[in-house]
Structure formats: structure tokens, C-alpha cells
Design an enzyme around this catalytic site. Structure first.
Site, PDB file in Angstrom:
ATOM      1  N   LYS A  85       0.825  -1.217   0.000  1.00  0.00           N
ATOM      2  CA  LYS A  85       0.000   0.000   0.000  1.00  0.00           C
ATOM      3  C   LYS A  85       0.860   1.268   0.000  1.00  0.00           C
ATOM      4  O   LYS A  85       0.637   2.176  -0.798  1.00  0.00           O
ATOM      5  CB  LYS A  85      -0.946  -0.027   1.200  1.00  0.00           C
ATOM      6  CG  LYS A  85      -1.792   1.212   1.384  1.00  0.00           C
ATOM      7  CD  LYS A  85      -2.875   0.986   2.400  1.00  0.00           C
ATOM      8  CE  LYS A  85      -2.341   0.427   3.700  1.00  0.00           C
ATOM      9  NZ  LYS A  85      -1.371   1.313   4.377  1.00  0.00           N
TER      10      LYS A  85
ATOM     11  N   TRP B  33       7.122  -1.219  -7.642  1.00  0.00           N
ATOM     12  CA  TRP B  33       8.227  -1.815  -6.872  1.00  0.00           C
ATOM     13  C   TRP B  33       9.440  -2.022  -7.780  1.00  0.00           C
ATOM     14  O   TRP B  33      10.565  -1.706  -7.393  1.00  0.00           O
ATOM     15  CB  TRP B  33       7.781  -3.143  -6.250  1.00  0.00           C
ATOM     16  CG  TRP B  33       8.822  -3.752  -5.360  1.00  0.00           C
ATOM     17  CD1 TRP B  33       9.016  -3.532  -4.031  1.00  0.00           C
ATOM     18  CD2 TRP B  33       9.830  -4.703  -5.750  1.00  0.00           C
ATOM     19  NE1 TRP B  33      10.078  -4.275  -3.557  1.00  0.00           N
ATOM     20  CE2 TRP B  33      10.605  -4.995  -4.590  1.00  0.00           C
ATOM     21  CE3 TRP B  33      10.164  -5.335  -6.947  1.00  0.00           C
ATOM     22  CZ2 TRP B  33      11.671  -5.893  -4.604  1.00  0.00           C
ATOM     23  CZ3 TRP B  33      11.230  -6.219  -6.972  1.00  0.00           C
ATOM     24  CH2 TRP B  33      11.977  -6.491  -5.797  1.00  0.00           C
TER      25      TRP B  33
ATOM     26  N   ARG C 118       2.481   8.355   6.707  1.00  0.00           N
ATOM     27  CA  ARG C 118       2.651   8.240   8.157  1.00  0.00           C
ATOM     28  C   ARG C 118       4.104   7.946   8.513  1.00  0.00           C
ATOM     29  O   ARG C 118       4.853   7.407   7.713  1.00  0.00           O
ATOM     30  CB  ARG C 118       1.775   7.089   8.683  1.00  0.00           C
ATOM     31  CG  ARG C 118       0.302   7.311   8.464  1.00  0.00           C
ATOM     32  CD  ARG C 118      -0.504   6.050   8.735  1.00  0.00           C
ATOM     33  NE  ARG C 118      -0.091   4.971   7.850  1.00  0.00           N
ATOM     34  CZ  ARG C 118      -0.228   3.690   8.124  1.00  0.00           C
ATOM     35  NH1 ARG C 118      -0.750   3.314   9.274  1.00  0.00           N
ATOM     36  NH2 ARG C 118       0.156   2.762   7.268  1.00  0.00           N
TER      37      ARG C 118
ATOM     38  N   PHE D 189      -3.569  -0.352   6.945  1.00  0.00           N
ATOM     39  CA  PHE D 189      -4.169  -1.676   6.743  1.00  0.00           C
ATOM     40  C   PHE D 189      -5.286  -1.644   5.696  1.00  0.00           C
ATOM     41  O   PHE D 189      -5.243  -0.842   4.777  1.00  0.00           O
ATOM     42  CB  PHE D 189      -4.653  -2.269   8.067  1.00  0.00           C
ATOM     43  CG  PHE D 189      -3.545  -2.543   9.044  1.00  0.00           C
ATOM     44  CD1 PHE D 189      -2.419  -3.274   8.674  1.00  0.00           C
ATOM     45  CD2 PHE D 189      -3.588  -2.042  10.338  1.00  0.00           C
ATOM     46  CE1 PHE D 189      -1.382  -3.520   9.567  1.00  0.00           C
ATOM     47  CE2 PHE D 189      -2.564  -2.281  11.245  1.00  0.00           C
ATOM     48  CZ  PHE D 189      -1.465  -3.022  10.857  1.00  0.00           C
TER      49      PHE D 189
ATOM     50  N   ALA E 136      -3.354   1.616  12.962  1.00  0.00           N
ATOM     51  CA  ALA E 136      -4.692   1.601  12.376  1.00  0.00           C
ATOM     52  C   ALA E 136      -5.564   0.482  12.923  1.00  0.00           C
ATOM     53  O   ALA E 136      -6.775   0.515  12.789  1.00  0.00           O
ATOM     54  CB  ALA E 136      -4.597   1.474  10.869  1.00  0.00           C
TER      55      ALA E 136
ATOM     56  N   LYS F   5       6.759  -6.558  11.022  1.00  0.00           N
ATOM     57  CA  LYS F   5       6.011  -5.925   9.935  1.00  0.00           C
ATOM     58  C   LYS F   5       6.910  -5.161   8.971  1.00  0.00           C
ATOM     59  O   LYS F   5       6.657  -5.083   7.781  1.00  0.00           O
ATOM     60  CB  LYS F   5       4.941  -4.988  10.522  1.00  0.00           C
ATOM     61  CG  LYS F   5       4.108  -4.263   9.471  1.00  0.00           C
ATOM     62  CD  LYS F   5       3.102  -3.335  10.139  1.00  0.00           C
ATOM     63  CE  LYS F   5       2.449  -2.430   9.126  1.00  0.00           C
ATOM     64  NZ  LYS F   5       3.309  -1.345   8.664  1.00  0.00           N
TER      65      LYS F   5
ATOM     66  N   THR G  21       4.043   1.477  -0.769  1.00  0.00           N
ATOM     67  CA  THR G  21       4.832   1.438  -2.008  1.00  0.00           C
ATOM     68  C   THR G  21       4.000   1.980  -3.170  1.00  0.00           C
ATOM     69  O   THR G  21       4.494   2.772  -3.990  1.00  0.00           O
ATOM     70  CB  THR G  21       5.282  -0.011  -2.295  1.00  0.00           C
ATOM     71  OG1 THR G  21       6.014  -0.493  -1.163  1.00  0.00           O
ATOM     72  CG2 THR G  21       6.149  -0.098  -3.541  1.00  0.00           C
TER      73      THR G  21
ATOM     74  N   PHE H 130       3.371  -8.978  -9.377  1.00  0.00           N
ATOM     75  CA  PHE H 130       4.574  -9.773  -9.120  1.00  0.00           C
ATOM     76  C   PHE H 130       4.918 -10.545 -10.394  1.00  0.00           C
ATOM     77  O   PHE H 130       4.021 -10.875 -11.180  1.00  0.00           O
ATOM     78  CB  PHE H 130       4.336 -10.748  -7.967  1.00  0.00           C
ATOM     79  CG  PHE H 130       4.398 -10.113  -6.603  1.00  0.00           C
ATOM     80  CD1 PHE H 130       5.474 -10.321  -5.761  1.00  0.00           C
ATOM     81  CD2 PHE H 130       3.372  -9.282  -6.160  1.00  0.00           C
ATOM     82  CE1 PHE H 130       5.535  -9.730  -4.507  1.00  0.00           C
ATOM     83  CE2 PHE H 130       3.424  -8.691  -4.912  1.00  0.00           C
ATOM     84  CZ  PHE H 130       4.511  -8.913  -4.089  1.00  0.00           C
TER      85      PHE H 130
END
Length: 558
Positions: free
Chosen positions: A72, A411, A95, A302, A274, A106, A74, A383
């Protein structure tokens, strides 16, 4: 040849002097305070001095997170870079990471691959010290509260009804439940206590939901820290603590300016969890970004059931803003995981599992487009192992709901890989139907608001309350807090409050076990399931891989 790690990519980047980044958004050296060459704080009074561009707000959210990852942050960074490539004046507003998850499991919150904000090591560790300031303000209030009780307790505080906890920015399960004040009489009052992680502190939420320093000081004063023997709330203002707390936070309240790998301006400020708090960057940062650019890409924590719900029902309500478009991020791998595929088999084509997991994405789409009535696009974070058949299946199902799908390859390719999503977003802003509405109205009762969130957003059949929770609802409404928005603390891994229920569960109720008021932040927190406000470290913490060499170069940070 293997892929480069995030930190290798970030360390190879040639960053621009932060003063040049500031110039791009109309700021002079007098408007910023330098923290080295590549970080700066922006004076919060700057908006009085520069014209308002009234930027369009783009919210990035996602499906429920899985161990497979969604990307998210990224995507937010990559889409901002893509808009920059398309010649748009853009800022991304994100954030601040917490060191707890950075050293835990994480990871950080600086993006990944070729869609990152830099300097990523600083951002993921101490940054400009905001997190430490928030912890210090929190713990000053705790110290003043316990000192008041020790020094004679003229406010008649019941030590068994102290609700304020200390905090530390680390995952430390040992501190969840403690007994303090042990020792001699001069060592304080012995009582049960505990620590929360700093990003779950009400100070963090209050900080993020304040428009200016005067409002922050006022809201800090509203924080309820304890109750008297006759059940009257005691606030930080009663303890005369809010002035000193605001003084500690004076510089932290100034938003932080950094840049992406492609030199797009990025404002990173505030970082409430969150799944526990409201999970959005500060109102000041978002409004500042909207003031200084034509487009702002921001994120909520999230999945859309947590971060986006709280962004829309809490932050937008408090700030008087609304998104112009929403990006919902998903991956083929995460959807297959939601369909029951084991993590080590996610690279194999499995249309049956994908079809079984897709309802999770479809529910989040419905929430954004049908409950909140906002225009949305689905960004599939691609991906290399995703097959055409899998991507076609996702597109077909999303199109049935009237939502377009765009492939995101940020990415691997940075802004170039986000242009498809960016073009869809621009189209949505121009042509999409936006009839933004909240999930509930503030004047509804606490139970009515919780029922709206549970049934409309989670797909639950309703809400079940423990006896304690029922008593707490009555007390909160009797004290005049019933008209506040609700901040549900819930597992991020499921639409339900049971993290093992993947996909789009049905036939469940949300179990509310505890309700407390965050009067400073201006919401009521409802704890559901087994959610906790202090995480623990995993068996093999990420901290074991992090190191620094004799030249001060950090390694192992993702």
C-alpha cells in the site's frame, strides 16, 4: 543476479538537497528548519504566507493484509512519482513508522523497491524525533498523575480507576501488565499499571487530529486519565499538565519534508496504529500538502475496513475534507492466500483459490463505492509470477462492480510502473461520481454507530457486548461522550474480529469487550476480539538482522 534489498536501493540513490525539494512546493529557506541535508520541518504557520492550490486528495487503501504483502505505501509513493512523471504538481503525505514493527516483523513504512521515500534509514528509526516527543508528553502526564495521588490526592482520584498508561516505541510484551510504585512510602502508590506502544497512545491520535498548536493544547487538556471515587472523570487539564505537554510537542507538530527516490516531495508526519488508533497521518500534514500542490496521494493503515473507515469517518469529519478518488491495492498472491493457499504455494497459478479469495477485495470495493459513495480504482501490485489468467479474472470481477483495474509495477519500475494507475486516478477525479457520505452520523447512539460499522463495513450480523462493555456504554453516554465517532480496535487480518476468518466471512457478530473514551482525540475506542495495545516481538525479530559498520552505514533494514 538477485534483487537488491530496499536499503541497498535507497543507499545508492542520489538525493537532492532538501532546500531544492522545498522550492518545488513554493517554500523558501525561511519556511523550513533543516535536519541535515535531506530532512526538514515545515513551519506550521507557512500556509498564511503562500497561495492555496486546493489540491485533489487521493486516498490509498487495500484489502486485508496477509503475510504475502500488499504494498500500500509502495503504491502510494509510486503513484505520486507517476503523477510527477505526467507533469503534475504532486506531494505524497504519509505516516511515520514506529520502531516497534521495524525491529519486530512488519517492517517499516518507507515503501519498497524503486518506490521509496528517503533517507529510509532515518525515517524508519529516529527520523526527526517526533515519536520520542510524543512518548515524552505521554509519560509526563503519567508522572504528574501518579505524583498527584502520592502528594495527597486533592482531586480524590481512585487509584484502581487510573486509565492512563505509560508508553514506549517498542514491541515489548513484558510491559503490557505491570505493578509499579513498589518500595517505600516515598516511592509512590503501589498499583497495577502497563505500557502501550507509543503509536497506540492517545497523544499520538490527538496530535494527528489537531489543526494547530492552540487546538492541540486544548485537546490535550480534554484527555481523561482517571476517575474519582464517585466516578467523575479526571482530565489532563485538572492536573495542569496540558501546557507542558504542548510545549514538548511544539516542534514535533511541524510536518516533516523529505523526498521519494524520484525527488517527488513527501510530507511524513504522525503515525497512529490503524488496528488500534485511527491509522492516518496528521491533519496538519494533509491540509498542508493540499495547500501546496495540485494532487496529494495519502494512505490509511491496513485494509479499507480499518484505515479507510477511520480516515473517512474520523479524520475527514474532523478535518472537513474528503477524497477525490480512492486506490484499493491488492496482489494476486494475497488474494490466493485469502482463498486458502499456503504461503509457500502462492507462486503457482491457482484460479480456484483466487476466485475464493476475491470476495475480500470485492467487499472493500463495495465499502468504498457503495457505503461511502466514492470513485475507486483497483491497483494490482504485480509480481513476476502472476499469470495473465489470474489478472484477467480479477479484472472481470471488479468490472462487474463498475470498477476499473490498473496494473502497478512501481516496486520494480518506480513512477514509470505507476502510470497506468495514475491515469485511471486522473480520469476518476475528472469523471467519477463522488457523493461522499459517512457510514454513520455522530448523533446516533454508541450502539447504533457500532452496529453501522459492523454490518455495513465488516459484513457482520451485528454486535455482541460483554456486561462490562454494556456498563461502559451507559457511563460514557451519561458523561456526555455518546456523540463522538467510534474508533474500532480490531484485527487487521480479517473483516471479522477473528484473524483466522479470511476472505469475506459471513454469519458472525463483532464482540466488543471494552470501551474507553479518547476525549482528547475526540473518539471512543471499542476493543474487539483479542486486540492488544502493546505488540510483542516474534521468535526471530527483524532486529537480529540489523547492523551498522564502522562508517555508520546501516544494513539489514529490509
Amino acid at each position: 543476479m538477485g534483487f537488491k534489498s530496499d536499503i541497498e536501493i535507497a543507499q545508492e540513490a542520489k538525493a537532492e538537497d532538501i532546500r531544492e525539494i522545498a522550492k518545488k512546493i513554493g517554500l523558501t529557506e525561511d519556511d523550513i528548519e533543516l535536519y541535515g541535508k535531506y530532512k526538514a520541518k515545515i513551519d506550521y504557520n507557512v500556509l498564511d504566507r503562500i497561495p492555496n492550490r486546493k489540491g485533489k486528495l487521493i486516498l490509498t487503501t487495500a484489502i486485508n493484509p496477509t503475510p504475502a504483502g500488499e504494498g500500500k505505501t509502495t503504491t502510494s509513493i509510486g503513484v505520486a512519482d507517476a503523477l510527477n512523471r505526467l507533469g503534475k504538481n504532486v506531494i505524497t503525505a504519509l505516516r511515520e513508522p514506529s520502531m516497534g514493527p521495524v525491529f519486530g516483523i512488519k517492517g517499516g513504512a518507507a515503501g519498497g523497491g524503486y518506490a521509496q521515500v528517503i533517507p529510509m534509514e532515518d525515517i524508519n528509526l529516529h527520523f526527526t524525533g517526533d515519536m520520542h516527543a510524543i512518548g515524552a508528553a505521554n509519560n509526563l502526564l503519567a508522572a504528574m498523575l501518579d505524583n498527584h495521588i502520592h502528594q495527597g490526592n486533592s482531586l480524590n482520584i481512585n487509584p484502581k480507576r487510573v486509565t492512563w498508561r505509560r508508553c514506549v516505541d517498542m514491541n515489548d510484551r513484558q510491559l503490557r501488565n505491570i505493578v509499579d510504585g513498589l518500595g517505600k512510602k516515598v516511592d509512590g502508590v503501589t498499583r497495577e499499571d502497563g505500557f502501550d506502544i507509543t503509536v497506540a497512545s492517545e497523544i499520538m491520535a490527538t496530535f494527528c487530529l489537531s489543526n494547530n498548536i492552540a487546538e492541540l493544547k486544548e485537546k490535550l487538556g480534554d484527555i481523561v486519565v482517571a476517575y474519582t471515587y464517585d466516578s467523575k472523570p479526571i482530565t489532563a487539564r485538572d492536573l495542569k499538565a496540558n501546557g507542558a505537554m504542548a510545549a514538548i510537542l511544539k516542534d514535533a507538530l511541524k510536518p516533516n519534508l523529505v523526498q521519494t527516490l524520484e525527488k517527488t516531495p513527501a510530507i511524513i508526519h504522525g503515525g497512529p496504529f490503524a488496528n488500534i488508533a485511527h491509522g492516518c497521518n496528521s491533519i496538519i500534514a494533509t491540509k498542508m500538502a493540499m495547500h501546496m500542490s495540485d494532487y496529494v496521494v495519502t494512505e490509511a493503515g491496513f485494509g479499507a475496513d480499518l484505515g479507510a473507515e477511520k480516515f473517512l469517518d474520523i479524520k475527514c469529519r474532523k478535518a472537513g475534507i474528503k477524497p477525490d478518488a480512492v486506490i484499493i491495492v491488492a496482489t494476486v498472491r494475497a488474494l490466493k492466500y485469502n482463498g486458502g493457499v499456503a504461503k509457500d504455494q502462492l507462486n503457482e497459478e491457482n484460479l480456484e483459490a483466487l476466485e475464493k479469495g476475491l470476495p475480500n477485495l470485492l467487499k472493500h470495493i463495495e465499502n468504498i463505492t457503495e457505503v461511502y459513495k466514492l470513485p475507486a480504482v483497483v491497483a494490482i501490485n504485480r509480481f513476476p509470477m502472476d499469470t495473465e489468467a489470474e489478472l484477467e479474472l480479477i479484472e472481470k470481477k471488479c468490472n462487474e462492480l463498475g470498477v476499473n483495474v490498473a496494473l502497478s509495477e512501481v516496486w520494480a519500475k518506480g513512477g514509470e510502473g505507476g502510470e497506468e494507475v495514475a491515469k485511471e486516478v486522473l480520469k476518476l477525479i475528472e469523471e467519477g461520481e463522488n457523493n461522499f457520505t459517512y457510514c454513520y452520523e455522530e448523533e446516533e447512539s454508541i450502539e447504533e454507530k457500532l452496529n453501522s460499522i459492523a454490518t455495513k463495513i465488516y459484513g457482520a450480523d451485528g454486535v455482541e457486548y460483554t456486561n462490562d462493555a454494556k456498563k461502559q456504554i451507559k457511563e460514557l453516554e451519561d458523561l456526555g461522550f455518546g456523540n463522538l465517532p467510534i474508533c474500532v480496535a480490531k484485527t487487521q487480518y480479517s473483516l471479522s474480529d477473528d484473524q483466522t476468518k479470511l476472505g469475506r466471512p459471513t454469519g458472525f457478530k463483532i464482540g466488543v469487550r471494552d470501551l474507553t473514551v479518547s476525549a482528547g482525540a475526540g473518539f471512543i475506542v471499542a476493543l474487539t476480539g483479542a486486540i492488544m495495545k502493546m505488540p510483542g516481538l516474534p521468535k526471530k525479530p527483524a532486529a537480529e538482522r540489523i547492523d551498522v559498520d564502522e562508517f555508520g552505514k546501516i544494513s539489514g533494514l529490509f
